[in-house]
Design a protein around this motif. Structure first.
Motif, short mmCIF file in Angstrom:
data_model
loop_
_atom_site.label_atom_id
_atom_site.label_comp_id
_atom_site.label_asym_id
_atom_site.label_seq_id
_atom_site.Cartn_x
_atom_site.Cartn_y
_atom_site.Cartn_z
N GLN A 83 0.84 -1.20 0.00
CA GLN A 83 0.00 0.00 0.00
C GLN A 83 0.88 1.25 0.00
O GLN A 83 1.80 1.36 0.81
CB GLN A 83 -0.91 0.01 1.24
CG GLN A 83 -1.79 1.24 1.38
CD GLN A 83 -2.94 1.26 0.39
OE1 GLN A 83 -3.69 0.28 0.30
NE2 GLN A 83 -3.09 2.35 -0.35
N ALA A 86 0.26 8.25 2.16
CA ALA A 86 0.70 9.65 2.13
C ALA A 86 1.78 9.88 3.19
O ALA A 86 1.69 9.36 4.31
CB ALA A 86 -0.49 10.57 2.37
N GLN A 226 2.52 9.48 -6.15
CA GLN A 226 1.48 10.30 -5.55
C GLN A 226 0.26 9.45 -5.26
O GLN A 226 -0.09 8.56 -6.03
CB GLN A 226 1.09 11.45 -6.49
CG GLN A 226 2.26 12.35 -6.86
CD GLN A 226 1.84 13.47 -7.80
OE1 GLN A 226 1.04 14.31 -7.44
NE2 GLN A 226 2.40 13.48 -9.00
N VAL A 227 -0.39 9.73 -4.13
CA VAL A 227 -1.62 9.03 -3.81
C VAL A 227 -2.70 9.43 -4.82
O VAL A 227 -2.63 10.49 -5.43
CB VAL A 227 -2.09 9.35 -2.37
CG1 VAL A 227 -1.12 8.80 -1.35
CG2 VAL A 227 -2.25 10.86 -2.17
N ARG A 228 -3.64 8.53 -5.01
CA ARG A 228 -4.77 8.71 -5.94
C ARG A 228 -4.32 8.73 -7.40
O ARG A 228 -5.02 9.25 -8.25
CB ARG A 228 -5.61 9.96 -5.60
CG ARG A 228 -6.34 9.84 -4.27
CD ARG A 228 -7.22 11.03 -4.00
NE ARG A 228 -6.44 12.24 -3.78
CZ ARG A 228 -5.85 12.55 -2.62
NH1 ARG A 228 -5.95 11.74 -1.58
NH2 ARG A 228 -5.15 13.65 -2.49
N GLN A 229 -3.13 8.20 -7.67
CA GLN A 229 -2.68 8.02 -9.04
C GLN A 229 -2.10 6.62 -9.20
O GLN A 229 -1.28 6.20 -8.38
CB GLN A 229 -1.60 9.05 -9.42
CG GLN A 229 -2.13 10.43 -9.71
CD GLN A 229 -1.06 11.32 -10.33
OE1 GLN A 229 0.04 10.88 -10.63
NE2 GLN A 229 -1.37 12.59 -10.50
N TYR A 251 0.36 -0.74 -9.16
CA TYR A 251 -0.52 -0.25 -8.09
C TYR A 251 -1.68 0.51 -8.72
O TYR A 251 -1.51 1.19 -9.74
CB TYR A 251 0.25 0.69 -7.15
CG TYR A 251 1.32 0.00 -6.33
CD1 TYR A 251 1.10 -0.30 -4.99
CD2 TYR A 251 2.53 -0.37 -6.90
CE1 TYR A 251 2.08 -0.94 -4.22
CE2 TYR A 251 3.52 -1.01 -6.15
CZ TYR A 251 3.28 -1.30 -4.81
OH TYR A 251 4.25 -1.93 -4.07
N ASN A 252 -2.87 0.43 -8.09
CA ASN A 252 -4.04 1.14 -8.62
C ASN A 252 -4.12 2.55 -8.06
O ASN A 252 -3.25 3.00 -7.30
CB ASN A 252 -5.32 0.34 -8.37
CG ASN A 252 -5.63 0.17 -6.88
OD1 ASN A 252 -5.09 0.88 -6.03
ND2 ASN A 252 -6.52 -0.77 -6.56
N ASP A 253 -5.21 3.26 -8.41
CA ASP A 253 -5.33 4.66 -7.99
C ASP A 253 -5.65 4.80 -6.50
O ASP A 253 -5.67 5.92 -5.98
CB ASP A 253 -6.38 5.39 -8.84
CG ASP A 253 -7.74 4.74 -8.79
OD1 ASP A 253 -7.92 3.76 -8.03
OD2 ASP A 253 -8.65 5.21 -9.50
N LYS A 254 -5.86 3.69 -5.81
CA LYS A 254 -6.02 3.73 -4.35
C LYS A 254 -4.70 3.44 -3.64
O LYS A 254 -4.65 3.36 -2.41
CB LYS A 254 -7.07 2.70 -3.91
CG LYS A 254 -8.47 2.97 -4.45
CD LYS A 254 -9.43 1.88 -4.01
CE LYS A 254 -10.82 2.09 -4.59
NZ LYS A 254 -11.74 0.98 -4.22
N GLY A 255 -3.64 3.26 -4.43
CA GLY A 255 -2.33 2.95 -3.86
C GLY A 255 -2.16 1.50 -3.47
O GLY A 255 -1.19 1.16 -2.79
N GLU A 256 -3.07 0.63 -3.92
CA GLU A 256 -3.01 -0.78 -3.56
C GLU A 256 -2.20 -1.56 -4.60
O GLU A 256 -2.39 -1.37 -5.81
CB GLU A 256 -4.43 -1.37 -3.49
CG GLU A 256 -5.33 -0.68 -2.48
CD GLU A 256 -6.81 -1.03 -2.69
OE1 GLU A 256 -7.57 -0.90 -1.71
OE2 GLU A 256 -7.19 -1.40 -3.83
#
Length: 268
Positions: A83, A86, A226-229, A251-256
Motif C-alpha cells: 500500500q 501519504a 502520488q496518492v490517488r494516481q 498499483y491502482n489509484d487507491k495505492g493498492e
C-alpha cells in the motif's frame, strides 16, 4: 503449477555479488560486496536467509511466503509495500533469476514521494562464472521485441498469460518513440534520451524515468509517486543481445498493489 513455496525454493544456494547504489540521476554512489545464503532447514519446511554485507549479518527465517512478496515459477520475484501511503516511505524490489545468475533492483522513495535511491544487486551462485553484460545503451533496445507476459496477483487468483509487442525507435529529432501492445491494447509514448537517462516527459505531472544501468539492467519508475494516481515500478534485464526480461509491479489509484508481471521477449 508450482506453489509459491516451491517457487521460492528455486533461489536456494549461496549467492555472491554486490549492492551498487545510484542516485535518482543514475550517478554511481558506492558498491558493497555481499554474500547471501538461502538454505533449507527442517526438511524444506523452513528457509534461512543470511546476508553478509559490510561485515554485518542479517538473518531472516521463512516458513511461508506472502504479504508483499510474490514468486514466478522460475524463481523470479518481487517484494515491496502492498500500500502506498501519504507522507510515508515507499519502494519495492524486482528480482530476476536465470541459471546461475540473479539480478535484483530496489527502487526507494522518500516521505515526500520523490525517487530517492536505486540499488542494483548483481549475484551469481558461488563457484560459478561471474560473466556480466555490458552497461545498457539505448541502441541495445531499438527495434521490435515480441514476447509473452505472465501476470500473477497478490490474491493468488489464476495467472494471466498473453503475448506482447514492444517497438522502440528514435525519430528525426532523437526522441525515443515507444509503442507497447498487450492484451489487444496499444500504448504509444515518447521520451528524451540524455546519456543513461530516458525521460518520458509528455505529461509534466507524471514524469517516468528509465535509468540504463550496468549488466544490461534498466530501472523504470515515476520520479514522484502520488496518492490517488496509479503507478508502476519496472526492472529490465538484457540477458543476451536479443533476449530481454522485464518485471512490472503495478498499483491502482487507491495505492493498492494489484499485480506483478514478468515479460520475456525476443528481438525480431
Amino acid at each position: 503449477m508450482k506453489s509459491q513455496w516451491e517457487c521460492f525454493l528455486q533461489n536456494l544456494g549461496v549467492w555472491e555479488g554486490s549492492f551498487t547504489n545510484f542516485s535518482p540521476q543514475g550517478n554511481f554512489l558506492k558498491d558493497t560486496p555481499s554474500v547471501l545464503s538461502l538454505e533449507h532447514l527442517n526438511n524444506n519446511q523452513t528457509v534461512r536467509l543470511t546476508l553478509t554485507r559490510s561485515g554485518r549479518d542479517v538473518i531472516r527465517e521463512f516458513s511461508s511466503v506472502g504479504g508483499g512478496l510474490l514468486f514466478f515459477e522460475n524463481g523470479s520475484f518481487s517484494e515491496g509495500l502492498i500500500q502506498l501511503g501519504a507522507f510515508s516511505e515507499f519502494g519495492g524490489e524486482l528480482a530476476f533469476v536465470r541459471e546461475n545468475r540473479r539480478l535484483r533492483l530496489v527502487q526507494l522513495f522518500d516521505k515526500n514521494g520523490q525517487l530517492n535511491e536505486v540499488i542494483l544487486i548483481r549475484e551469481h551462485l558461488a563457484g560459478t562464472p561471474t560473466a556480466e553484460r555490458p552497461p545498457l545503451q539505448i541502441d541495445d533496445l531499438l527495434g521490435e521485441w515480441q514476447g509473452e507476459a505472465v501476470t500473477i496477483y497478490p490474491d493468488w487468483r489464476s495467472p494471466d498469460t498473453y503475448s506482447t509487442t514492444l517497438k522502440l525507435q528514435l525519430d528525426n529529432t532523437g526522441r525515443l518513440v515507444q509503442s507497447t501492445s498487450f492484451a489487444e491494447r496499444t500504448i504509444t509514448s515518447s521520451a528524451t534520451v540524455k546519456g543513461s537517462i530516458v525521460l518520458f516527459d509528455q505529461d509534466p505531472e507524471k514524469l517516468i524515468q528509465v535509468l540504463l544501468l550496468p549488466d544490461g539492467a534498466s530501472a523504470t519508475s515515476p520520479l514522484k509517486v502520488q496518492v490517488r494516481q496509479p503507478l508502476f515500478l519496472e526492472a529490465g534485464w538484457l540477458i543476451q543481445p536479443n533476449l530481454r526480461q522485464r518485471m512490472i509491479r503495478s498499483y491502482n489509484d487507491k495505492g493498492e498493489w494489484v499485480s506483478l508481471t514478468l515479460v520475456t521477449e525476443s528481438r525480431v
